[in-house]
Design a protein around this motif. Structure first.
Motif, PDB file in Angstrom:
ATOM      1  N   THR A 195       0.836  -1.196   0.000  1.00  0.00           N
ATOM      2  CA  THR A 195       0.000   0.000   0.000  1.00  0.00           C
ATOM      3  C   THR A 195       0.873   1.249   0.000  1.00  0.00           C
ATOM      4  OG1 THR A 195      -1.588  -1.205   1.335  1.00  0.00           O
ATOM      5  CG2 THR A 195      -1.882   1.160   1.199  1.00  0.00           C
ATOM      6  N   GLU A 196       1.855   1.230   0.874  1.00  0.00           N
ATOM      7  CA  GLU A 196       2.741   2.374   0.991  1.00  0.00           C
ATOM      8  C   GLU A 196       3.407   2.664  -0.350  1.00  0.00           C
ATOM      9  OE1 GLU A 196       6.390   2.624   1.827  1.00  0.00           O
ATOM     10  OE2 GLU A 196       6.345   4.418   3.080  1.00  0.00           O
ATOM     11  N   ASP A 197       3.870   1.591  -0.970  1.00  0.00           N
ATOM     12  CA  ASP A 197       4.530   1.699  -2.270  1.00  0.00           C
ATOM     13  C   ASP A 197       3.591   2.325  -3.297  1.00  0.00           C
ATOM     14  OD1 ASP A 197       6.933   1.053  -3.611  1.00  0.00           O
ATOM     15  OD2 ASP A 197       5.772  -0.397  -4.781  1.00  0.00           O
ATOM     16  N   ALA A 198       2.348   1.813  -3.332  1.00  0.00           N
ATOM     17  CA  ALA A 198       1.397   2.300  -4.333  1.00  0.00           C
ATOM     18  C   ALA A 198       1.060   3.760  -4.086  1.00  0.00           C
ATOM     19  CB  ALA A 198       0.130   1.444  -4.295  1.00  0.00           C
ATOM     20  N   VAL A 199       0.858   4.144  -2.832  1.00  0.00           N
ATOM     21  CA  VAL A 199       0.486   5.528  -2.524  1.00  0.00           C
ATOM     22  C   VAL A 199       1.666   6.460  -2.770  1.00  0.00           C
ATOM     23  CG1 VAL A 199      -0.225   7.089  -0.674  1.00  0.00           C
ATOM     24  CG2 VAL A 199      -1.279   4.845  -0.893  1.00  0.00           C
ATOM     25  N   PHE A 200       2.847   6.002  -2.377  1.00  0.00           N
ATOM     26  CA  PHE A 200       4.031   6.838  -2.489  1.00  0.00           C
ATOM     27  C   PHE A 200       4.342   7.157  -3.952  1.00  0.00           C
ATOM     28  CE2 PHE A 200       8.599   7.751  -2.255  1.00  0.00           C
ATOM     29  CZ  PHE A 200       8.588   8.676  -1.233  1.00  0.00           C
ATOM     30  N   ASN A 201       4.033   6.201  -4.826  1.00  0.00           N
ATOM     31  CA  ASN A 201       4.395   6.386  -6.228  1.00  0.00           C
ATOM     32  C   ASN A 201       3.344   7.117  -7.035  1.00  0.00           C
ATOM     33  OD1 ASN A 201       6.952   5.273  -6.151  1.00  0.00           O
ATOM     34  ND2 ASN A 201       6.127   3.198  -6.217  1.00  0.00           N
ATOM     35  N   VAL A 202       2.285   7.581  -6.383  1.00  0.00           N
ATOM     36  CA  VAL A 202       1.314   8.407  -7.107  1.00  0.00           C
ATOM     37  C   VAL A 202       2.042   9.674  -7.566  1.00  0.00           C
ATOM     38  CG1 VAL A 202      -0.762   9.817  -6.863  1.00  0.00           C
ATOM     39  CG2 VAL A 202      -0.674   7.548  -5.859  1.00  0.00           C
ATOM     40  N   PRO A 203       1.982   9.958  -8.863  1.00  0.00           N
ATOM     41  CA  PRO A 203       2.772  11.079  -9.386  1.00  0.00           C
ATOM     42  C   PRO A 203       2.506  12.363  -8.615  1.00  0.00           C
ATOM     43  CG  PRO A 203       1.788   9.849 -11.169  1.00  0.00           C
ATOM     44  CD  PRO A 203       1.247   9.268  -9.912  1.00  0.00           C
TER      45      PRO A 203
ATOM     46  N   LEU B 104      -7.819   7.082  -5.019  1.00  0.00           N
ATOM     47  CA  LEU B 104      -8.427   6.631  -6.274  1.00  0.00           C
ATOM     48  C   LEU B 104      -7.366   6.143  -7.240  1.00  0.00           C
ATOM     49  CD1 LEU B 104     -11.345   9.053  -7.109  1.00  0.00           C
ATOM     50  CD2 LEU B 104     -11.398   6.679  -6.364  1.00  0.00           C
ATOM     51  N   THR B 105      -6.272   6.901  -7.344  1.00  0.00           N
ATOM     52  CA  THR B 105      -5.221   6.498  -8.275  1.00  0.00           C
ATOM     53  C   THR B 105      -4.548   5.216  -7.799  1.00  0.00           C
ATOM     54  OG1 THR B 105      -4.811   8.863  -8.242  1.00  0.00           O
ATOM     55  CG2 THR B 105      -3.422   7.528  -9.677  1.00  0.00           C
TER      56      THR B 105
ATOM     57  N   ARG C 149       1.614   0.149 -12.523  1.00  0.00           N
ATOM     58  CA  ARG C 149       2.941   0.704 -12.803  1.00  0.00           C
ATOM     59  C   ARG C 149       2.955   1.364 -14.178  1.00  0.00           C
ATOM     60  NH1 ARG C 149       5.789  -4.222 -11.918  1.00  0.00           N
ATOM     61  NH2 ARG C 149       5.133  -4.621  -9.776  1.00  0.00           N
ATOM     62  N   ARG C 150       2.317   0.691 -15.128  1.00  0.00           N
ATOM     63  CA  ARG C 150       2.262   1.276 -16.485  1.00  0.00           C
ATOM     64  C   ARG C 150       1.491   2.582 -16.466  1.00  0.00           C
ATOM     65  NH1 ARG C 150       1.140  -3.383 -20.358  1.00  0.00           N
ATOM     66  NH2 ARG C 150      -0.974  -2.617 -20.128  1.00  0.00           N
ATOM     67  N   LYS C 151       0.382   2.565 -15.665  1.00  0.00           N
ATOM     68  CA  LYS C 151      -0.445   3.764 -15.621  1.00  0.00           C
ATOM     69  C   LYS C 151       0.361   4.928 -15.042  1.00  0.00           C
ATOM     70  CE  LYS C 151      -4.105   4.486 -12.791  1.00  0.00           C
ATOM     71  NZ  LYS C 151      -5.292   4.026 -12.075  1.00  0.00           N
ATOM     72  N   TYR C 152       1.106   4.648 -13.973  1.00  0.00           N
ATOM     73  CA  TYR C 152       1.904   5.699 -13.358  1.00  0.00           C
ATOM     74  C   TYR C 152       2.918   6.251 -14.346  1.00  0.00           C
ATOM     75  CZ  TYR C 152       0.216   4.798  -8.627  1.00  0.00           C
ATOM     76  OH  TYR C 152      -0.549   4.686  -7.505  1.00  0.00           O
ATOM     77  N   SER C 153       3.521   5.340 -15.103  1.00  0.00           N
ATOM     78  CA  SER C 153       4.552   5.846 -16.009  1.00  0.00           C
ATOM     79  C   SER C 153       3.937   6.653 -17.147  1.00  0.00           C
ATOM     80  CB  SER C 153       5.388   4.682 -16.551  1.00  0.00           C
ATOM     81  OG  SER C 153       4.540   3.789 -17.220  1.00  0.00           O
TER      82      SER C 153
END
Lengths: 547, 760
Positions: free
Chosen positions: B630-638, B662-663, B754-758
């Motif tokens: 979770t932390e990883d996913a939230v932290f990597n929100v652009p 949401l993201t 990950r693709r979406k973030y990039s």
């Protein structure tokens, strides 16, 4: 208030509390284990008190105070109390063969005249647990040689002698006789091998018989030696007065250690503490694992982890290098990544099931058929053992190595690869000379994490090789020195077994906490080391990228 | 000064070429080696899956049968067969005939070993015959003078050394007389015995018989061994029961010698209690077959609790006594098998499993299993009418005789009849139970125990444990992950993240041990406190948060935002302490002083090692995995998303709920999936923190047994390649597939994220 609520601040505090709770619980648990585990070795004071039993008898109690609980009085309506709560003490009274039980719950209010006489002795024995009482006399061959005040000094001297003999006995029994038995077993197998291959060469058979008689002769000599030592060890005994006034004779050869905890000075207590701690780390277990040390479990865990590391490191590193350096990112790498994630996510017990079926019965069974037909139907590799455990855990921990190595590889700037290739090195050379050396701390991290994971994993081992009491260590002085087919003891399983399968859980509990502390300490340290290496690595790469 | 280079750097001299080729070869080898290493990860996971499948598959295979031998019925002059049997090794068979002969013969070729004429009375005619439970190897002949002869077929195995030095095994059959060679007087009035049944026990033997004047005779014989000459005398005690005028065609006596069943051809059966042999009592009368059909075969299933009824339409039904609400017992029809169409001539129960074989009049053999309700095979073995069948003790050979005087020996391949979809997952009506149930009870010492292989309670326990663990872990881990990724100050994150990593590394055996030996008693003693904690903790935190607003500025100034978690440490400890302090008074006020006892009194069972303890301990084990992802996913929100939101005037919390979560929600989803996978497969915690009883009850105060703990407990004791062994592998496979799905979904979702973030 409303604005405050709408601002979302309370929610932020609530989310913060989730972190707080997790941290408090983890730190609390670690402290609980540390306090209970480390407290085990401290020499507890032994008390003497008068106790009024529920039956109305006045008796003398001698023992260690081990636990205390206070319950509200309404929970025990049968007990008449002053005040609104009942305090109960758990007293370790020892003397198992006389008292039947080592422990006794007593009502605090019925205890009177609690004091700690300096000359109370605690006798640690090879069997039957602790013994508490007053030293009365020391005897040699049944004749009293010392009584009263001088007895303690005499006892110490004679105990030192007996312990020396005991050590010699142990050396012969475990070391030399063990070696002879191993040799005899090997000869039996040799003979059987000859029979199986229809080799009737009389010279070979005669050789075997000859070696056998040599070993038997050596055995007889040792047996005589053992007999002499045993009689010599049985010379001394001493008399102890226990809490109901009886005087009991105890053979000196049954004793491990005698102390007078109430008369120990602080430095002596510290000394005793470390002595016990050292015994815990280096001695064999006694009394169905509830006393003594955990050395075989430490040894088994370490050996298993080493063999696992030898297998898992190349496997994990190669897979990571392939993923990061060779593979084109596409369907195949995605599949591999899914496979890696699944290897990490499959329940460990499933690895145990797989290891038991595939490694032990399938591979091991086949190996036995081909290489060890002389031992059949007794299985050699076709039964759970340390090698299969290591292999099983190697599959279980390979994702850890892969993920960690990959992370290290991904942080190496591509300029370094390109530079090497531009200078004419092949890809393999680039990898071997520059990339892998740079990524080696990352691999190290992976390996450390894998080891930490393997050291704490128990469920699969229960199926593929761990036992509660292994008759011999995995490595010893007998050729081929490393016995991969043997079963082994493991710290984690030791905790489970002693804590839950032991007939005397109460007596075993302190030891379980100590073992748990040891395991947790090792694992926490391994993890901290891995985290430290990783952080250093990240900083290094950061500086690489900026220069 | 110039020196002529005596060595030119040439890329084409042979040595360099060789060197270069060698380098290229090494490069190639490395490439292939690495590829192999990479792919071997896939191979490994496939190997695990397919190996598990390979062990499980034999469970699903149907039975098969092939003809081994066929020959003329041996020694036809000895009379017609009454009963067939084979010994343990399936090498020697015996047939007892209507001329009171015992013919032993080799099953391989029908060659006669011995044809023994049994000592019958010269002046009496053989009128009835029956056999005891097949494991006793005892049969009885009844005569028209009221007497009976009890014989036992016995086999000695002898080993003789042959020329090549190996042992040859030979089997020597013999006839023994367990009740003496003399005839036994069953009917003291000397009437003919038209039906007879026998069972032998350690000391007690019982014979029951029916006479032409409609009496049921029960005769018990107690063995008494003379102390001096070791001669055996039999003490007879018995009684009679007058019967209605029915043509009794079947008489069965159970091996406990407590119940007798009688039945006529029309299927009307009577159950008689003979526990008191002097006074037999009729318990119940039941119609075993439908109107218009005939009862053609009646026998016990192994264990002698169930009756197997074959009728003239080819239907086989299983009946056993079921305890009813009034405390009485009545015979109930449990299940039926309808795979054959012509009258069932003979039923032969397997000796060590709850399976049985049937023969119908068209020459077809059926192989069934009662518990699994499974028809494993129906296959014709002859065109003639089968008259008798017998299955060897290990159920690997079938003996059959037909009316064309042919004897058939077939080999049966039927390793795992106990397993069927319904046996594994549906409710099954087991012997001695009032109703169909889900049960797991895999092993017992005796041969006629009915194994209960329902995986449902285990799967239920697994999900229950995972549910309670997730209930505790999900809020803590997701909130914690969100906070530490988004609100926490970087300095604090530097200590929190390693702590969470260490939490993840804590061996589950330690957590389990603490849960079982420390937490469980603590929870039991402070039950109201635990629930008070759940209520007080959020309140305390909100109060602190509210109070923080009124802190002097100077304090707030020194402690920057992002340290809330640290500030809350004393609050959490304090509230926990208060809750435990409140526990005894709460218990006194609301729960009569003892909450576990109070729960029991209101009908909620309380186990000390219950789902609550498991949930707490396993929740702790699952938190770190969910937390990190979770932390990883939230932290990597652009960052531009959050900055944009904040710039537009949203509060940090609004940004969090409307933008960040949401993201990052796919990432949080996969975190939950992975946590779920971990909770489902966790072994040591549930093994140590629950009582491991396989109950189907969702109560938080009750224990449970999970698939994984079940494997850990039972695998070391299960016999290799037995049905039990394979079912444990099956539960491993179920766990594998379940977690495989969870993990694969999680990984695919994360990959997309990950693709979406990039792209963002």
């Amino acid at each position: 208030m409303r604005n405050w609520w709408k601002s979302g601040a309370p929610w932020i505090w609530l989310t913060a509390s989730a972190v707080t709770i997790s941290i408090v619980v983890v730190v609390g648990l670690l402290m609980l284990i540390a306090v209970r585990g480390l407290g085990h070795f401290w020499p507890a004071a032994v008390m003497e008190a008068n106790y009024l039993t529920p039956e109305g008898q006045q008796i003398r109690l001698i023992g260690e105070l081990r636990d205390e609980e206070t319950v509200p009085a309404y929970k025990e309506p049968k007990i008449q109390v002053e005040g609104d709560s009942i305090t109960r003490y758990l007293i370790k009274i020892g003397n198992r063969e006389i008292n039947k039980l080592d422990f006794r719950w007593v009502l605090a209010q019925n205890l009177s005249n609690i004091h700690h006489p300096k000359n109370l002795v605690v006798i640690e024995r090879h069997e039957w647990g602790n013994f508490y009482g007053y030293l009365k006399a020391v005897k040699e061959n049944g004749q009293i040689v010392s009584e009263g005040e001088t007895a303690w000094g005499e006892l110490q001297q004679r105990l030192a002698r007996t312990l020396k003999i005991h050590e010699a006995l142990h050396e012969i029994e475990r070391g030399e006789i063990g070696k002879i038995n191993y040799g005899l077993e090997q000869l039996r197998l040799q003979k059987r091998r000859l029979e199986l291959s229809n080799d009737t060469d009389p010279v070979k058979h005669a050789n075997i018989e000859e070696e056998k008689s040599v070993l038997n002769l050596a055995y007889e000599k040792l047996a005589n030696e053992l007999g002499e030592l045993n009689t010599s060890a049985a010379r001394d005994s001493f008399t102890v007065e226990i809490m109901d006034g009886q005087e009991i004779d105890i053979q000196m050869s049954k004793v491990v250690r005698i102390i007078r905890p109430n008369s120990l000075s602080l430095t002596q207590k510290v000394g005793h503490y470390f002595e016990k701690g050292w015994e815990f780390l280096t001695a064999d277990p006694r009394e169905a694992n509830t006393e003594g040390g955990v050395f075989p479990a430490i040894f088994g865990t370490v050996m298993m982890v080493i063999i696992m590391a030898i297998v898992v490191t190349p496997f994990g590193v190669i897979a990571a290098v392939y993923l990061r350096e060779y593979a084109k990112q596409g369907f195949l790498t995605r599949t591999i990544r899914i496979a890696v994630n699944n290897l990490a996510g499959v329940p460990s017990i499933v690895y145990g099931v797989f290891g038991l079926g595939f490694f032990v019965y399938f591979l091991g069974g086949s190996i036995d058929q081909i290489f060890y037909p002389e031992a059949l139907p007794a299985p050699t590799f076709g039964t759970p053992g340390i090698f299969w455990s290591s292999l099983t855990l190697a599959i279980l921990t390979v994702p850890v190595v892969i993920v960690s190595t990959e992370e290290g590889l991904s942080r190496i700037p591509s300029a370094i690869r390109e530079g090497s290739l531009a200078l004419g090195a092949t890809k393999a050379e680039t990898l071997w000379r520059t990339i892998l050396p740079m990524a080696s701390p990352a691999m190290m991290t992976g390996l450390i994490l894998a080891i930490a994971r393997a050291a704490g994993e128990v469920a699969p081992l229960m199926l593929v090789g761990v036992v509660k009491l292994a008759p011999s260590l995995v490595a010893d002085a007998n050729y081929p020195f490393l016995h991969l087919e043997r079963k082994f003891m493991h710290l984690g399983f030791h905790i489970y077994d002693v804590g839950f399968q032991s007939p005397n859980v109460e007596a075993a509990r302190p030891l379980v906490y100590a073992t748990a502390f040891l395991l947790v300490a090792v694992i926490v340290m391994l993890n901290l080391a891995a985290i430290w290496i990783r952080n250093r690595l990240r900083e290094q790469y950061k500086s690489l990228e900026t220069t | 000064m110039m020196t002529a280079p005596n060595k030119t750097i040439s890329s084409n001299d042979p040595a360099t070429l060789r060197r270069r080729q060698w380098r290229m070869l090494k490069d190639k080898i490395a490439r292939y080696g690495m590829t192999l290493g990479g792919i071997s990860v896939i191979i490994t996971i496939m190997l695990i899956f397919f190996y598990l499948l390979y062990v499980v598959l034999p469970l699903l295979l149907p039975a098969s049968m092939e003809e081994a031998h066929q020959y003329e019925v041996p020694s036809q002059t000895a009379g017609n067969t009454l009963y067939l049997a084979a010994e343990e090794k399936s090498e020697v068979g015996v047939r007892f005939t209507d001329k009171a002969h015992a013919v032993f013969f080799y099953l391989a070729d029908g060659s006669i070993i011995s044809d023994i004429a049994l000592p019958t009375p010269t002046d009496a005619k053989l009128t009835s015959f029956n056999h005891a439970d097949s494991a006793q190897q005892v049969v009885a002949f009844g005569f028209d003078n009221g007497q009976a002869l009890v014989v036992k077929h016995h086999y000695d195995v002898k080993f003789t050394l042959n020329e090549s030095g190996d042992n040859d095994r030979t089997i020597h059959p013999s006839i023994q007389y367990p009740m003496g060679e003399d005839l036994i007087e069953v009917d003291e009035q000397g009437q003919a015995l038209t039906q007879l049944a026998v069972q032998m026990g350690e000391e007690e033997n019982t014979l029951v018989a029916i006479t032409p004047d409609h009496r049921l005779i029960v005769a018990g014989f107690t063995k008494e061994v003379d102390f001096f000459d070791e001669s055996v005398t039999l003490e007879r005690d018995g009684g009679e029961l007058p019967l209605p005028k029915l043509e009794i065609a079947y008489l069965l006596l159970d091996k406990e010698q407590k119940v007798v069943y009688l039945a006529d051809k029309a299927g009307l059966s009577t159950r008689v209690d003979i526990r008191d042999k002097t006074e037999p009592q009729v318990l119940q009368q039941v119609q075993l077959v439908e109107n218009g059909t005939q009862l053609t075969s009646l026998t016990f299933l192994t264990g002698n609790i169930s009756l197997l009824v074959g009728d003239s339409r080819g239907k086989i039904t299983q009946w056993f006594p079921v305890r009813d609400k009034n405390g009485g017992e009545s015979l109930a029809k449990i299940r039926e098998f309808d795979a054959q169409n012509t009258p069932i001539v003979d039923i032969s129960p397997e000796e060590r499993r709850k399976g049985f074989l049937t023969a119908d009049s068209e020459g077809q053999i059926g192989i069934y299993h009662s518990t699994a309700h499974r028809t494993l095979l129906v296959e014709p073995i002859t065109n003639a009418n089968i008259t008798h069948i017998a299955v060897a003790p290990r159920a690997k050979r079938l003996l059959a005789e037909d009316d064309a005087n042919q004897f058939h020996v077939w080999n049966i391949e039927n390793e795992h009849p106990e397993v069927s979809w319904s046996a594994l997952w549906s409710k099954v009506w087991y012997e001695d139970h009032e109703e169909p149930k889900h049960m797991w009870q895999s092993s017992s010492a005796s041969n006629d125990f009915e194994p209960k292989f329902s995986l449902t309670p285990l799967a239920f326990g697994t999900l229950k444990a995972a549910f309670y663990a997730m209930l505790i872990a999900v809020p803590l881990a997701i909130f914690g992950g969100i906070y530490s990724a988004y609100f926490m100050s970087p300095a604090m994150r530097g200590t929190v993240k390693p702590t969470i990593e260490i939490m993840e590394a804590l061996p589950t055996v330690i957590l389990g041990f603490l849960a079982g030996l420390w937490l469980a008693p603590v929870v039991e003693a402070n039950l109201p406190g635990i629930f008070a904690l759940l209520l007080l903790l959020p309140m305390g935190i909100l109060l602190t948060a509210y109070g923080w607003r009124f802190m002097p500025k100077i304090v707030k100034y020194h402690i920057s935002d992002g340290w809330e978690a640290a500030l809350l440490i004393p609050v959490v400890i304090f509230v926990a302490w208060i809750s435990f302090l409140l526990s005894p008074p709460l218990e006194l006020w609301f729960f009569e002083g003892d909450m576990p006892q109070w729960l029991n009194s209101v009908g909620i069972d309380f186990d000390q090692r219950n789902a609550l303890v498991v949930g707490l301990a396993m929740g702790l084990a699952v938190i770190p995995s969910i937390f990190s992802i979770t932390e990883d996913a939230v932290f990597n929100v652009p960052k531009h998303l959050t900055s944009g939101s904040l710039a537009l005037g949203a509060t940090p919390w609004q940004t969090m709920t409307r933008v960040v979560i949401l993201t990052a929600s796919p990432g949080i989803f996969s975190a939950v999936m992975i946590g779920m996978g971990r909770a489902v497969g966790e072994t040591m915690i549930v093994l140590m923190a629950t009582g491991n009883t396989a109950v189907m009850d969702f109560s938080i105060f009750q224990g449970l047994r999970t698939l994984s703990a079940n494997i850990a407990v039972e695998m070391p004791e299960s016999e290799v390649h037995s049905t039990h062994f394979r079912i444990l592998f099956l539960s491993g496979l179920v766990l594998f597939i379940f977690t495989f799905f969870l993990n694969t979904i999680a990984e695919v979702v994360r990959h997309r994220l990950r693709r979406k973030y990039s792209n963002l």
